[in-house]
Design a protein around this motif. Sequence first.
Motif, PDB file in Angstrom:
ATOM      1  N   VAL A 229      33.095  83.207 -11.874  1.00 14.97           N
ATOM      2  CA  VAL A 229      32.855  84.590 -11.501  1.00 14.97           C
ATOM      3  C   VAL A 229      34.021  85.061 -10.642  1.00 14.97           C
ATOM      4  N   TRP A 230      34.676  86.115 -11.076  1.00 16.15           N
ATOM      5  CA  TRP A 230      35.834  86.625 -10.351  1.00 16.15           C
ATOM      6  C   TRP A 230      35.439  87.051  -8.947  1.00 16.15           C
ATOM      7  N   HIS A 242      36.365  79.092  -2.043  1.00 20.52           N
ATOM      8  CA  HIS A 242      35.807  78.129  -2.986  1.00 20.52           C
ATOM      9  C   HIS A 242      35.480  76.794  -2.327  1.00 20.52           C
ATOM     10  N   LYS A 243      35.926  76.569  -1.080  1.00 14.51           N
ATOM     11  CA  LYS A 243      35.664  75.311  -0.400  1.00 14.51           C
ATOM     12  C   LYS A 243      34.406  75.372   0.467  1.00 14.51           C
ATOM     13  N   PRO A 248      31.548  81.400  -3.788  1.00 12.33           N
ATOM     14  CA  PRO A 248      31.274  82.535  -4.679  1.00 12.33           C
ATOM     15  C   PRO A 248      30.925  82.115  -6.097  1.00 12.33           C
ATOM     16  N   ASN A 249      31.271  80.892  -6.472  1.00 10.99           N
ATOM     17  CA  ASN A 249      30.892  80.387  -7.802  1.00 10.99           C
ATOM     18  C   ASN A 249      29.864  79.269  -7.621  1.00 10.99           C
ATOM     19  N   ASN A 253      25.438  79.737 -11.809  1.00 17.84           N
ATOM     20  CA  ASN A 253      26.278  79.898 -13.002  1.00 17.84           C
ATOM     21  C   ASN A 253      26.342  78.643 -13.863  1.00 17.84           C
ATOM     22  N   ASN A 254      25.583  77.611 -13.498  1.00 23.79           N
ATOM     23  CA  ASN A 254      25.527  76.409 -14.335  1.00 23.79           C
ATOM     24  C   ASN A 254      24.785  76.712 -15.637  1.00 23.79           C
TER      25      ASN A 254
END
Length: 447
Positions: A229-230, A242-243, A248-249, A253-254
Amino acid sequence: MLQEPTATVLGPDPTHRKHAINGYAFQQDAVTTFNGWQYAVHYSSGRSGDEEPLFVHLSRRKLPEGPIETIVFEDYPQTTDDGHNTVQLGICHDDGTIHLSYDHHCDVLRYRYSVRGLAQDPTAHQWNPSLFTSTLEYLPGIASSHNHFGYVTYPRLGSLGPGVLFMSLRDGKAGLGSDHLYLYRAATGFWEFVGTPLTGVQSNPYVHGWDFDQRRNILHVTWVYRGFVWYDGWDDLADTKHKQQAGPNGAENNHNLCYAYSEDLGYTWRNGKGDVIADLRRGQTIDNSTNGIVAFEIPKKSGLMNQEAQAVDRSGGVHVLNRQMLDEKHMWVHYHRSAKGNWTSRAVRPIDGPRRGRLAITKDDRLLFILPETATPTMRILQATKLDDYASYEEIWLGEGLTGEPLIDGPRLESDNVLSIFTKKAADDSDDMRNVVLLDFELSTNN
């Protein structure tokens, strides 16, 4: 029902941090047995007793009841409060080397290994840090400039037979990454790059495990994809969103449960029908569009978790533990590929939170589900048997005061029929103190 286990303390578990760092489902392995000795790794404070920094602790004991001996690697301080940065352990049986990898979440590779013969003749070596190299940023035999050593997450170590050890690692961030495979061979003492078995296209694969069936020389892998996801700043090299533990992802989203196997130590991959789908020697890979990899089409926002659990039974059947929303209930689900290649899925029991479980196969081919609760410090063990094709689940143990995601010693279960569970337990009935422990269950065919 199982008899109560014996508990062995490995050391204190850090409680002062926001995020736990010991006992996560993606640790392959944190505990393993070879040649009558058991080895386990965890993080804890140094010998000074100060809370920070944390250091890698490597413990060993002669089975069944030898005293714990522990090496503390105080040459490498771990200071990042991030649950991704766990420790992994692997042993190459033919040369007795012990391999460790640790402290990664989109970071440079961190790895060390021991002198040859250490695990083959443990009593011939005084247990101390001098038996190991310093922390390396490369794998011996592969240049440090190798493309995939600079942005590592989720390294895994495991045996592919007596003379071969594997390492897999993700290169890339959540939602945008691929899994790469390496082999260490005792005959040479060096690593080789096999290739990239799993490539994410606007996504990343999250594997449940790389399990090697030594009876048939087959390497099995199952995984889910996490779609990307952007978000603003995603392509900034200094970006750290992202860490986060839940960036945010995230797990919403799996999607899709996928499967592939290899009969040549990971160089050639086949789908469930047996069709060759990737020859890594030719630079090929498995990506989202590869034919025949999807075992179950499961859409995003269905409750799928990443990296839960996988096991291979003695007949060659593959078992996956994950979860889904079924009839508006969040359920643990058992996905089973029979030895004949047929997939089934069955709900196991309701789940109360994100903590992931573990699967294990006993000497008499029972399938064990080690399931932690999230809301309470509770862990239960269920079993399923081959008699009804693993279709029903019976609770055989319930324990209190346990936390984290359980890990198991597969080789000890295979050789001794003892279930060793790596977990965390409150110390002296205190909420603010806990230990990393091994729980040992003596199994029998009557359990």
